[in-house]
Design an enzyme around this catalytic site. Sequence first.
Site, mmCIF file in Angstrom:
data_model
loop_
_atom_site.group_PDB
_atom_site.id
_atom_site.type_symbol
_atom_site.label_atom_id
_atom_site.label_comp_id
_atom_site.label_asym_id
_atom_site.label_seq_id
_atom_site.Cartn_x
_atom_site.Cartn_y
_atom_site.Cartn_z
ATOM 1 N N ARG D 112 0.816 -1.214 0.000
ATOM 2 C CA ARG D 112 0.000 0.000 0.000
ATOM 3 C C ARG D 112 0.853 1.268 0.000
ATOM 4 N NH1 ARG D 112 -4.861 0.411 0.949
ATOM 5 N NH2 ARG D 112 -4.385 2.154 -0.401
ATOM 6 N N HIS D 113 2.104 1.139 0.413
ATOM 7 C CA HIS D 113 3.022 2.282 0.314
ATOM 8 C C HIS D 113 3.474 2.356 -1.137
ATOM 9 C CE1 HIS D 113 3.296 2.960 4.680
ATOM 10 N NE2 HIS D 113 2.946 1.695 4.699
ATOM 11 N N TYR D 121 8.488 -11.815 -6.752
ATOM 12 C CA TYR D 121 8.473 -13.170 -7.299
ATOM 13 C C TYR D 121 7.086 -13.443 -7.869
ATOM 14 C CZ TYR D 121 9.250 -18.259 -7.330
ATOM 15 O OH TYR D 121 9.398 -19.567 -7.689
ATOM 16 N N ARG D 228 4.694 1.861 10.280
ATOM 17 C CA ARG D 228 4.801 0.412 10.446
ATOM 18 C C ARG D 228 5.699 -0.015 11.602
ATOM 19 N NH1 ARG D 228 0.153 -0.906 8.066
ATOM 20 N NH2 ARG D 228 0.092 -0.188 5.900
#
Lengths: 306, 306, 306, 306
Positions: D112-113, D121, D228
């Site tokens: 979301r950042h 991957y 975070r």
Amino acid sequence: MALTPDQIAEAQALRATPRPTLRAVSEGMEARLYTPHPVLDHGFIRVIDYMGDDAAIVQAARVSYGAGTKKVSDDAGLIRYLMRHWHSTPFEMCEVKFHIKLPVFVARQWIRHRTANVNEYSARYSILDREFYIPEPGQLAAQSTVNNQGRGAVLEGAEAARVLEVLKRDAATAYDHYEEMLSQAQPDGTPQQGLARELARMNLPMNIYTQWYWKCDLHNLFHFLRLRADAHAQYEIRIYAEEMARMVADWVPLAFAAFEDYRMGGVNLSAKAVAVLKRRLNGEVVGQEDSGMSKGEWREFVEVWG
Amino acid sequence: MALTPDQIAEAQALRATPRPTLRAVSEGMEARLYTPHPVLDHGFIRVIDYMGDDAAIVQAARVSYGAGTKKVSDDAGLIRYLMRHWHSTPFEMCEVKFHIKLPVFVARQWIRHRTANVNEYSARYSILDREFYIPEPGQLAAQSTVNNQGRGAVLEGAEAARVLEVLKRDAATAYDHYEEMLSQAQPDGTPQQGLARELARMNLPMNIYTQWYWKCDLHNLFHFLRLRADAHAQYEIRIYAEEMARMVADWVPLAFAAFEDYRMGGVNLSAKAVAVLKRRLNGEVVGQEDSGMSKGEWREFVEVWG
Amino acid sequence: MALTPDQIAEAQALRATPRPTLRAVSEGMEARLYTPHPVLDHGFIRVIDYMGDDAAIVQAARVSYGAGTKKVSDDAGLIRYLMRHWHSTPFEMCEVKFHIKLPVFVARQWIRHRTANVNEYSARYSILDREFYIPEPGQLAAQSTVNNQGRGAVLEGAEAARVLEVLKRDAATAYDHYEEMLSQAQPDGTPQQGLARELARMNLPMNIYTQWYWKCDLHNLFHFLRLRADAHAQYEIRIYAEEMARMVADWVPLAFAAFEDYRMGGVNLSAKAVAVLKRRLNGEVVGQEDSGMSKGEWREFVEVWG
Amino acid sequence: MALTPDQIAEAQALRATPRPTLRAVSEGMEARLYTPHPVLDHGFIRVIDYMGDDAAIVQAARVSYGAGTKKVSDDAGLIRYLMRHWHSTPFEMCEVKFHIKLPVFVARQWIRHRTANVNEYSARYSILDREFYIPEPGQLAAQSTVNNQGRGAVLEGAEAARVLEVLKRDAATAYDHYEEMLSQAQPDGTPQQGLARELARMNLPMNIYTQWYWKCDLHNLFHFLRLRADAHAQYEIRIYAEEMARMVADWVPLAFAAFEDYRMGGVNLSAKAVAVLKRRLNGEVVGQEDSGMSKGEWREFVEVWG
């Protein structure tokens, strides 16, 4: 600025014919659409379009947080909660588009805000008008002696007069030469080729006016306003920001009230400042030396807290 | 531009002491670091830092596609595959930082590329130098008669001389007045307050030089180069872009070769243009009237395909 | 998907009361507002809001190019010109907001497009519904043998049945356990604490449905559609993109027609491919060996040009 | 996580051969390059590349502010000034690239950042490994009763055991079926077609591990860390953020110290909160009722100020 009769007539025509829509409608913004609000001597700002309203912010938040938002009973409370906790994405769900006429040196500051969409009048394609920003006497300030990027006292009479005279004369001369270089005839009528517009423009000073469409979401607009409606911003961009702030207050009144409380009127404290305030609340007397802050930080701290 | 002895000495000092690093190293870029390359009459561009090389692009792609990349046997082939299929994220893994000195009207075009980080010299804080871009005679072109944003023939002698004279004189006058307004003394020594820097700068024309640090990832830099190293870009930004392109060629030679083949040297065909080419390949003669294209499109089509 | 009666009723309520606006209105989009269009087995997409129309693109372009746009007589021609020459900013002046319900593995691809605003349903705050994407038999394809990221032949009967059975059973089991872990009572009624939502969600498979508000400008939406409505995109995201494309066609028909011609139906040729086509137009027979292209490039070239 | 011998050997090989560079070098970051730091049960984070150091921030600021920065005598003071006044662009001049292995449900929060570059991957191209996040018993918490997005008490023995058993068993079953669906042979050896990877992956639960390269500038990384590494962030992303914070502290120690003081340890006060504190400093007793704050705001205020 006195708006021209053409500008007034064009805005009135655009406002003449409402059409039905099923979208969210903000009455406060509808009342403002298209009408230019004068800023500085030849500038203006007006709203061309918008998307969303306070309810759209709430709606987006409730999609995200689902049952988690139920305990916040009303929209105002939820919007305040979002602002307090830096939940930015619901505010991004609103969008606004302005038409702005502004001096080039202001545009150069403005464009540094990259999270917006811009269409600027191109002086490669077209010829700029003879309009220059000349400050009012009350804005002709000396360099600040304490702040490298600020203004100090207003200039006194003779000096102010000299400055105004210089600004006006240099702008007029530069524009005369701009026209002469572009022209396919010399002043006496002798034909010449005429310099390319993309080159001739380089002779113009940075107080000439340009214009653009500028579109931004509400979250990023708040960020812009926090920096540019701030007392430390340069006056010539600040009055645009202040006018935008009044428009936003009409558009999304709940979000704007939260923004005013938490951002514009709010204060960021460092860990050191928190510690000093706690000691003071405990009755301790704390000075700069035992605050852990530098002199500059302390000066700013004392401005707020005495 | 002749670099000043100071600039040469500073670059030499920065280049004097290599240090060990474990990071990816591009020899081609190491050879260029810090040394300013002259552009226009007073401008320059130099690389200050970089991250990554061709191998970093490949490494990032192999993380994404895992076993899917095994069949592409070599790095050059994989990089070409990524470029051909618009896989942009591996190119974003490389980053470069330039120090650039450029005229303000060029900076105004440049800054429209928003996906970059910028620190520009601030004329609010500091005083600009007396350096203005004055085109060489060979660049003094008339307005194009066929392209609203382009240049036509080079100006002839007398007109060219008049233009150069105007550009030089207006710049000198504007800068003299800039200094006089800033000064805390009148020319005769009488003290005055001195206008704030943030105001005085508005008198300066847009061919004055500014400078900035400009940092960008390789994907977005390629996008910049595609637009600004293109033949339709204004000459004064194009020669910066062309110099950057040479730097990029030394930095990531495989990626740059793919960029040249697929982007700079490539052609975008519309569905209509594809249809016309297929008809031509079948031996049919097709003209604008039965091409489905407008006259403008057809003109551009014929420029490439005859 | 059969929409639920609740969903149909909610959309009808939102569509019941038009309000007057002075903004640009797109009739094609008004007709679509709020109504969910089913996608996959439980997903949908619907338009919640929009800003601008074809005229807004033209208006923004004319602000930029001023007199330079006069020679392009009509809106369709100007919009085609902008698209052909990669003038992206006028398209950024339109904005659209969707409400989308989609499987998590599709959402993970979708979110890689960063130039959009998103509010997603949060499984930290709230409990996800028991809804999983189970492909229709016609979409149950084997791994492609020629393309590492593609699908090959549709699975045959018994194998397809096994796969469907596995997908359904594993989803049901995972969701049963999700509920059991969240519950404050064991199946037999014995009280338990109940696992935090933010932890319990990790047991759910990636075909569970999530939903979000997704807002994007038209330029970036076109970029999304070019990649995701492309034949090489995974089917499960492509049908969302195709549905969005139909909505955009109704919203900005001129811009969409230009997009279809220049982007979706267009072809990018490398410099090498241009050279080969020119030789062919001159009657030369060119094969892969003397084309300068790799085998992979040549295969893609021949797919288009034979 | 115990790193595998392969991982250790690969990192040692990458660290074996320093090469000379003329770029800015951060000794603290050189010491960390390539070495994976274990996070959660199978995850890790390691630095792959970086650009810039504390001096690069100062250098960029001095380009912008020129003479305006002279009064701030040292680098630490200037960096603190920049952080205090939200001058973000100098911090954008540093860049860092991580290689991260993390559970999918953490990756979904992380992505979301948007202001970062990512290469993940791809499970369309390649097959995921059989590695799932199973929380340690101390992290198996109940849903918070006061916070819709938080955790409460740790689960007690029998319930915790049931949860762990479910998570392990469902992951194992899902992965067994993933492999069976992909396989071109049934368990008894009978040939089958094998489901496409892009479809089979949808059966995997969100605690499976993925990995990516993630590249970000320092300003945006600080924003990420503020959200975070905060106590309210979910534990499973917070410990990645905390590990990154330690890396940043080694990389740019001055900038990190300023970040800790002004952002991580700082407090944002609303205008209402400022008013209450000022009244308290004047000796007044203020309660929620006469604070102008809601109960929720008051609760948060009291947590800090008592």
